[in-house]
Design a protein around this motif. Structure first.
Motif, PDB file in Angstrom:
ATOM      1  N   MET B   1      24.731  39.104  49.959  1.00  0.00           N
ATOM      2  CA  MET B   1      25.874  39.614  49.182  1.00  0.00           C
ATOM      3  C   MET B   1      27.022  39.947  50.140  1.00  0.00           C
ATOM      4  N   SER B   2      28.169  39.386  49.885  1.00  0.00           N
ATOM      5  CA  SER B   2      29.331  39.643  50.745  1.00  0.00           C
ATOM      6  C   SER B   2      29.875  41.044  50.502  1.00  0.00           C
ATOM      7  N   ASP B   3      30.398  41.597  51.566  1.00  0.00           N
ATOM      8  CA  ASP B   3      31.045  42.910  51.457  1.00  0.00           C
ATOM      9  C   ASP B   3      32.457  42.699  50.895  1.00  0.00           C
ATOM     10  N   THR B   4      32.698  43.173  49.689  1.00  0.00           N
ATOM     11  CA  THR B   4      33.992  42.928  49.038  1.00  0.00           C
ATOM     12  C   THR B   4      34.981  44.055  49.262  1.00  0.00           C
ATOM     13  N   SER B   5      34.543  45.157  49.848  1.00  0.00           N
ATOM     14  CA  SER B   5      35.454  46.296  49.994  1.00  0.00           C
ATOM     15  C   SER B   5      36.580  45.992  50.986  1.00  0.00           C
ATOM     16  N   ASP B   6      36.274  45.114  51.964  1.00  0.00           N
ATOM     17  CA  ASP B   6      37.286  44.771  52.955  1.00  0.00           C
ATOM     18  C   ASP B   6      37.992  43.464  52.637  1.00  0.00           C
ATOM     19  N   LEU B  22      40.764  35.100  47.327  1.00  0.00           N
ATOM     20  CA  LEU B  22      40.299  36.435  47.706  1.00  0.00           C
ATOM     21  C   LEU B  22      39.122  36.203  48.649  1.00  0.00           C
ATOM     22  N   ILE B  23      39.249  36.718  49.879  1.00  0.00           N
ATOM     23  CA  ILE B  23      38.300  36.373  50.941  1.00  0.00           C
ATOM     24  C   ILE B  23      37.625  37.633  51.454  1.00  0.00           C
ATOM     25  N   ALA B  24      36.286  37.573  51.548  1.00  0.00           N
ATOM     26  CA  ALA B  24      35.554  38.693  52.135  1.00  0.00           C
ATOM     27  C   ALA B  24      35.676  38.620  53.652  1.00  0.00           C
ATOM     28  N   SER B  25      35.399  39.736  54.312  1.00  0.00           N
ATOM     29  CA  SER B  25      35.594  39.769  55.768  1.00  0.00           C
ATOM     30  C   SER B  25      34.655  38.814  56.503  1.00  0.00           C
ATOM     31  N   ASP B  26      33.569  38.390  55.855  1.00  0.00           N
ATOM     32  CA  ASP B  26      32.696  37.402  56.504  1.00  0.00           C
ATOM     33  C   ASP B  26      33.138  35.964  56.195  1.00  0.00           C
ATOM     34  N   GLY B  27      34.237  35.811  55.491  1.00  0.00           N
ATOM     35  CA  GLY B  27      34.771  34.479  55.223  1.00  0.00           C
ATOM     36  C   GLY B  27      34.392  33.914  53.865  1.00  0.00           C
ATOM     37  N   THR B  28      33.531  34.612  53.138  1.00  0.00           N
ATOM     38  CA  THR B  28      33.163  34.129  51.807  1.00  0.00           C
ATOM     39  C   THR B  28      34.379  34.155  50.879  1.00  0.00           C
ATOM     40  N   VAL B  29      34.610  33.043  50.179  1.00  0.00           N
ATOM     41  CA  VAL B  29      35.695  33.009  49.210  1.00  0.00           C
ATOM     42  C   VAL B  29      35.163  33.563  47.890  1.00  0.00           C
ATOM     43  N   LEU B  30      35.683  34.719  47.475  1.00  0.00           N
ATOM     44  CA  LEU B  30      35.175  35.428  46.306  1.00  0.00           C
ATOM     45  C   LEU B  30      35.815  34.926  45.018  1.00  0.00           C
ATOM     46  N   ASP B  31      37.057  34.490  45.097  1.00  0.00           N
ATOM     47  CA  ASP B  31      37.774  34.039  43.912  1.00  0.00           C
ATOM     48  C   ASP B  31      38.984  33.221  44.373  1.00  0.00           C
ATOM     49  N   SER B  32      39.424  32.289  43.521  1.00  0.00           N
ATOM     50  CA  SER B  32      40.552  31.432  43.899  1.00  0.00           C
ATOM     51  C   SER B  32      41.519  31.255  42.739  1.00  0.00           C
TER      52      SER B  32
END
Lengths: 307, 307
Positions: B1-6, B22-32
């Motif tokens: 699970m990506s950290d979405t707070s950052d 919308l990008i998580a700090s680990d690079g996961t793209v959460l939404d586009s």
């Protein structure tokens, strides 16, 4: 006073334009008929209509010749190509008799070559009559290399009245199409005349460090980086294209020592080529070409009558 | 699970398209959020409208970055160019804070270089974020030369996570514009895929005997003379353009011994470049680029947060 009893008709029928002339045997143009009726703009019935206008205007001329795209695979009849080396005798061997409605005429074939240096094929159609006509008239002297600048510029190696081989470069069309829209359209202002920017472009491409794909983009980089005023960008682009083409022609063909290269074409375009050649240390001279094709038709007609 | 707070927002805003993530700090793209709202298609009020959609969709993300033509002289704000050699640190030094309506954001500058070999300037904008992102993610290995094939292909010399210099060739645009109308449109059929004709074109131009002005016309001469089937002409033309470009890139930049050149771009175009390189005896590999720009934004965001 020209002798009009032996007059004949010569038609320069290209992609965009139709130009017919009543020509005296000494080459004097007695009358002309022009129309924007090139083979790319009219259908077959339109060609028959132009032929009818010719027949009506000059009812007594029995010998009719046509050169140019009318003899291509998108013209009236595919008149094929004569292989180089070729002069007027070979051209006349290849004349293709045909009929457009009431007009009987002979279509001049094009020329095809396979270049010695790179083994690549090339073709011309229409220029052969003009070029060999100029040569027969003494206008080219004994220059071994002649340029016909235009949308598709031809560089022609000529020897003893025969075309030996040639190269076509589509510099003019590349310029027109790449500046009409797209990336380079945004940096192009002005007509693109001789000057420092033009000559900088000539030197840059003639050095052959890089090809046009990279050099043309480089023009935009120069503008964006403030190294090339936008007003000079079109001149620089033209310089790149013409310089590259000259380097190619010189790599393929001998130009003779101390012989100015004859340039045949519109004065404005020839002036650009002359400037580019000068920048590369090569002398040239512009040859008046208005009557060149009539001179070519005279040579063809004389051979036909002698046969 | 990506950290979405950052999480933060990264916008790839080019000439034709708008792509925000919308990008998580680990690079996961959460939404586009994607729209055909490139800077060449919308005015300034249209840019403000896109900014408002971003703000509404992701109201809690406070850090927003945009790369691409939005930072050009025809974008929202001219973010200028950072001089090479440059990596992420220099890019972050050059971030330009701005505001579009309610959205505060930082625009990533482009890169400019003056090439060592030919002294010519070049520029890029948008590719720097993608390319350095891929490098940071380890996707490029230690390859010293990377290609980004496209309409305006970039060949980039990279070293220790910095772009040293690069070359842009407009092969794709030249092909598109010269085959849309005019002389070459008449010989082009089919999509132009790998095969004998394509590789023949690659070899012909990479030999550098002649420049593109002559070679492109030669394609038509080959078709008319029956040496090149019309169905293969588009492949031959593409081969000429890509072969010329590769020869230029190899003349400018070292590619490293036994290192496959990474190709970053659409799979179809990369496959053509891979075939062309193979024909010239050069290994390459295609790098998946879908998440490349998100990876680049992560590197930028990490540096901004650390400052």
């Amino acid at each position: 006073m020209s002798d009009t009893s032996d007059s004949f008709i010569g038609i320069n029928w290209g992609s965009s334009n139709f130009r017919a002339h009543l020509i005296a045997s000494d080459g004097t143009v007695l009358d002309s008929l022009e129309a924007p009726a090139g083979v790319a703009t009219v259908q077959r019935d339109g060609m028959v209509e132009m032929a009818a206008r010719v027949r009506t205007r000059w009812p007594h001329a029995t010998r009719v010749y046509a050169a140019g795209m009318i003899g291509s695979n998108v013209g009236w009849t595919d008149a094929g190509y004569v292989h180089c080396p070729a002069g007027f005798d070979r051209l006349c061997d290849g004349l293709v008799p045909t009929r457009m409605g009431e007009l009987a005429l002979r279509i001049v074939p094009g020329l095809a070559c396979v270049r010695e240096r790179d083994g690549a094929p090339d073709i011309m159609r229409g220029e052969e009559t003009e070029l060999l006509g100029l040569h027969a008239g003494g206008d080219l002297g004994d220059a071994p290399l002649v340029a016909l600048p235009g949308t598709h510029t031809k560089w022609v190696r000529i020897e003893d009245g025969r075309v030996i081989e040639f190269m076509t470069a589509m510099s003019g069309e590349i310029y027109d199409r790449l500046t009409a829209a797209g990336l380079l359209a945004s940096i192009v202002e002005g007509p693109g005349e001789d000057g420092d920017a033009f000559r900088d472009g000539v030197r840059t491409s003639a050095s052959r460090t890089l090809g046009l794909g990279a050099l043309l983009f480089g023009a935009r980089a120069r503008v964006i980086r403030g190294l090339l005023p936008k007003a000079d960008a079109s001149a620089y682009l033209r310089g790149l294209l013409i310089g590259s083409e000259i380097a190619d022609a010189l790599a393929l063909f001998p130009r003779g020592d101390d012989v100015a290269i004859p340039l045949v074409g519109s004065p404005a375009v020839c002036a650009l080529y002359a400037a580019a050649l000068e920048e590369l240390g090569i002398a040239s001279r512009t040859v008046a070409s208005a009557q060149a094709i009539a001179r070519g038709f005279v040579e063809i007609d004389a051979r036909v009558r002698a046969r």
